[in-house]
Design an enzyme around this catalytic site. Structure first.
Site, short mmCIF file in Angstrom:
data_model
loop_
_atom_site.label_atom_id
_atom_site.label_comp_id
_atom_site.label_asym_id
_atom_site.label_seq_id
_atom_site.Cartn_x
_atom_site.Cartn_y
_atom_site.Cartn_z
N SER A 73 54.38 21.18 10.32
CA SER A 73 53.60 20.65 11.22
C SER A 73 54.04 20.32 12.57
O SER A 73 53.45 20.25 13.67
CB SER A 73 52.74 19.25 10.96
OG SER A 73 53.69 18.34 10.37
N ASN A 150 63.16 27.27 19.90
CA ASN A 150 63.59 26.11 20.29
C ASN A 150 63.98 25.21 19.12
O ASN A 150 65.08 24.68 18.84
CB ASN A 150 62.42 25.31 20.89
CG ASN A 150 62.05 25.52 22.46
OD1 ASN A 150 62.92 26.04 23.05
ND2 ASN A 150 61.04 25.30 23.00
N GLU A 203 53.89 24.52 -3.37
CA GLU A 203 53.15 23.85 -4.52
C GLU A 203 52.06 24.99 -5.07
O GLU A 203 50.85 24.37 -5.27
CB GLU A 203 52.79 22.46 -4.12
CG GLU A 203 53.87 21.50 -3.76
CD GLU A 203 53.45 20.12 -3.55
OE1 GLU A 203 52.21 19.81 -3.49
OE2 GLU A 203 54.46 19.40 -3.47
N LEU A 260 56.13 27.05 -14.10
CA LEU A 260 57.58 27.58 -14.07
C LEU A 260 57.75 28.35 -15.35
O LEU A 260 58.52 29.23 -15.05
CB LEU A 260 58.48 26.13 -14.05
CG LEU A 260 59.98 26.46 -14.01
CD1 LEU A 260 60.26 27.66 -12.96
CD2 LEU A 260 60.88 25.25 -13.75
N GLU A 325 61.92 19.34 -2.15
CA GLU A 325 61.13 18.22 -1.14
C GLU A 325 61.00 17.34 -2.28
O GLU A 325 60.56 17.23 -3.28
CB GLU A 325 59.81 18.91 -1.13
CG GLU A 325 58.74 17.94 -0.09
CD GLU A 325 57.39 18.40 0.13
OE1 GLU A 325 57.26 19.52 0.48
OE2 GLU A 325 56.67 17.50 -0.14
N GLY A 331 52.61 11.40 0.24
CA GLY A 331 51.37 11.05 1.45
C GLY A 331 52.03 10.66 2.38
O GLY A 331 51.42 9.89 3.39
#
Length: 521
Positions: A73, A150, A203, A260, A325, A331
């Site tokens: 994001s 950038n 995910e 998996l 991650e 959240g």
């Protein structure tokens, strides 16, 4: 097969918006940790004797064992939260080098690379590849060539190796459409952008829950084959690694476990370079201070890591495992907890357990943005930043085993980095979860000088402190200068303050396992 339900999409959108804020991934189910109890600690052993197995090691941590993430994001111009040109930011980033950075997350599946376009959030057109997002009335956003350059220039400047997350929701005829990925690769090769690894989607084991769509494991496996074939057409990316499938946290009977298993059964072990999954202890909206120092909560990671190892063993797959991650709570993290001193207990314990279970990579969510970030929105280091820097500086090489864990104290051990210490040195890292001081002794090194890096709360806010002390001195940046992270010399027993954690180095340990050199993955 891809399927969608138009009848339920409004309900799904509301659920998604409520639960999927920021970049933190969420699990479809978390263990219930209510009604935690904390025993009084006045009867526990003191001093504590720590013994290590110094004769062999099954695993190793290389210099890039600990990585970081940045939520995709941040590529949205309208939501950018950080100035990449900030010298202060660059100094903090360099302190974590060398490392991998994963640029990915939930919004990876809504990114469209448009090298000559404008930075905007836009509604979807009628293109067939937009089938999933359009069925949920969700919006994609453009990544321009300028903004891409950038970010990648920043990574190059600070010495980070990039792993990029492609949009899996770009599809045609129930298959991933790699056209936009190829466009980004072509642009990146022309501009000499280094990309060390790639992912597809984020995910996928939770797609049915989050979006009411499914992309089966065998389909994802074929999409990675497609990606590898495309990479073979770009010499700069011939050796780039494939990371996947990036499923959510494992627990008994979880969809991520089945996903998996089927991914590997389809043949993924022959196609991938790393097998990846995510982990958070629970949702941030139920997090309390007590959860961060609960043995029960910390031990829940063992189940997740154990299931991952069992699946690999049952599938006869020897690929390295990576937590691509992970942080404390999903959240975005728990407000005024995930960015405070107390978060260090979860973070250091997770690093220790991950090393003990043989993981090759652990990616901290996130470097910046959200409550669980290593640095604040004001470009100031959070306590976990200094803990992460110390781990990067001190821990490298073969993983050692602690023979017995004391009550309410966690102890881990590793060969020490030869950048700061001589070959044969070891580092012991620890968490004192007791509300009282404790002395630790190490009979195997009784006559040797040790160096301690003891971390304690930075002010009177205690566990909720926004600051951290190293050996009694508060750590703060002075202008563009990071504080010196220097140890204190100790002879004999080590005294640990209540609710403290840190590192102990034995420079002249001469441990044979650590004298044989480091094996990297």
């Amino acid at each position: 097969m891809v399927r969608s339900s138009h009848k339920l999409y409004m309900i799904l959108i509301l659920t998604w918006l409520q639960c999927r804020h920021l970049n933190g991934s969420r699990d479809t189910q978390f263990q219930n940790f209510t009604n935690l109890t904390f025993p009084k600690v006045f009867n526990y052993e003191d001093p504590v004797t720590v013994l290590l197995n110094l004769t062999n090691s099954n695993y190793t941590c290389d210099e890039k064992f600990l990585g970081v993430t940045i939520g995709i994001s941040e590529l949205k111009h309208t939501e950018a939260t950080i100035d990449l040109s900030s010298p202060k930011l660059q100094i903090m980033a360099r302190a974590l080098s060398p490392t991998f950075v994963r640029l990915g997350g939930t919004l990876a599946n809504f990114l469209i690379f448009d090298p000559n376009g404008t930075e905007q959030v836009a509604g979807l057109g009628s293109q067939p590849q937009d089938i999933i997002a359009s069925s949920l009335n969700l919006k994609t956003f453009n990544l321009t060539g300028e903004r891409w350059l950038n970010f990648t220039a920043f990574f190059k400047l600070v010495g980070w190796d990039l792993i990029f997350n492609f949009n899996q929701f770009l599809r045609k005829a129930d298959q991933w459409d790699p056209t936009n990925a190829a466009l980004l690769l072509k642009f990146s090769q022309t501009n000499k952008v280094n990309i060390s690894g790639f992912q597809i989607g984020n995910e996928p084991s939770a797609y049915e829950h989050d979006y009411n769509v499914t992309i089966p494991p065998a389909v994802l496996y074929n999409e990675f084959i497609t990606l590898r074939n495309i990479l073979n057409g770009f010499p700069r990316y011939w050796t780039s690694k494939l990371f996947g499938p990036d499923v959510t946290r494992f627990y008994n009977g979880s969809k991520s476990t089945i996903y998996l298993q089927e991914f590997l059964k389809a043949g993924a072990c022959d196609a991938m370079d790393y097998i990846t999954f995510h982990h958070y202890y629970m949702n941030s909206d139920v997090a309390t201070l007590d959860h961060f120092i609960s043995i029960k909560v910390l031990d829940s990671l063992k189940e997740c890591l154990g299931i991952a190892k069992d699946i690999m063993l049952e599938s006869s797959c020897s690929l390295p495992l990576a937590l691509s991650e992970t942080s404390s709570f999903s959240g975005g993290g728990a407000p005024e907890l995930s960015d405070r001193y107390v978060a260090g207990f979860m973070w250091l314990d997770k690093l220790g357990l991950s090393a003990q279970y043989g993981l090759a990579r652990v990616f901290r969510q996130t470097f910046f943005a959200a409550n669980y970030a290593l640095i604040s929105s004001k470009i100031e280091p959070n306590p976990d930043f200094y803990l992460t820097v110390l781990f990067k500086r001190l821990v490298q090489g073969p993983v050692l085993t602690v023979l017995k864990q004391p009550d309410l104290i966690r102890v881990y051990a590793n060969c020490a980095s030869t950048v700061l210490y001589p070959s044969g040195a070891i580092v012991i890292y620890f968490l004192n979860l007791r509300n009282s001081s404790v002395n630790m002794t190490f009979p195997q090194f009784a006559n040797l000088t040790t160096y301690i890096y003891l971390l304690t709360p930075g002010d009177s806010n205690g566990l909720r402190s926004s600051y951290v002390k190293l050996n009694g001195k508060i750590l703060v940046m002075t202008g563009l200068e990071l504080p010196s992270l220097l140890p204190r010399t100790v002879d004999g027993a080590i005294s640990l303050e209540p609710y403290s954690f840190g590192f102990l180095v034995v420079p002249n340990a001469n441990v044979s396992v650590c004298l044989k050199g480091f094996n990297t993955t």
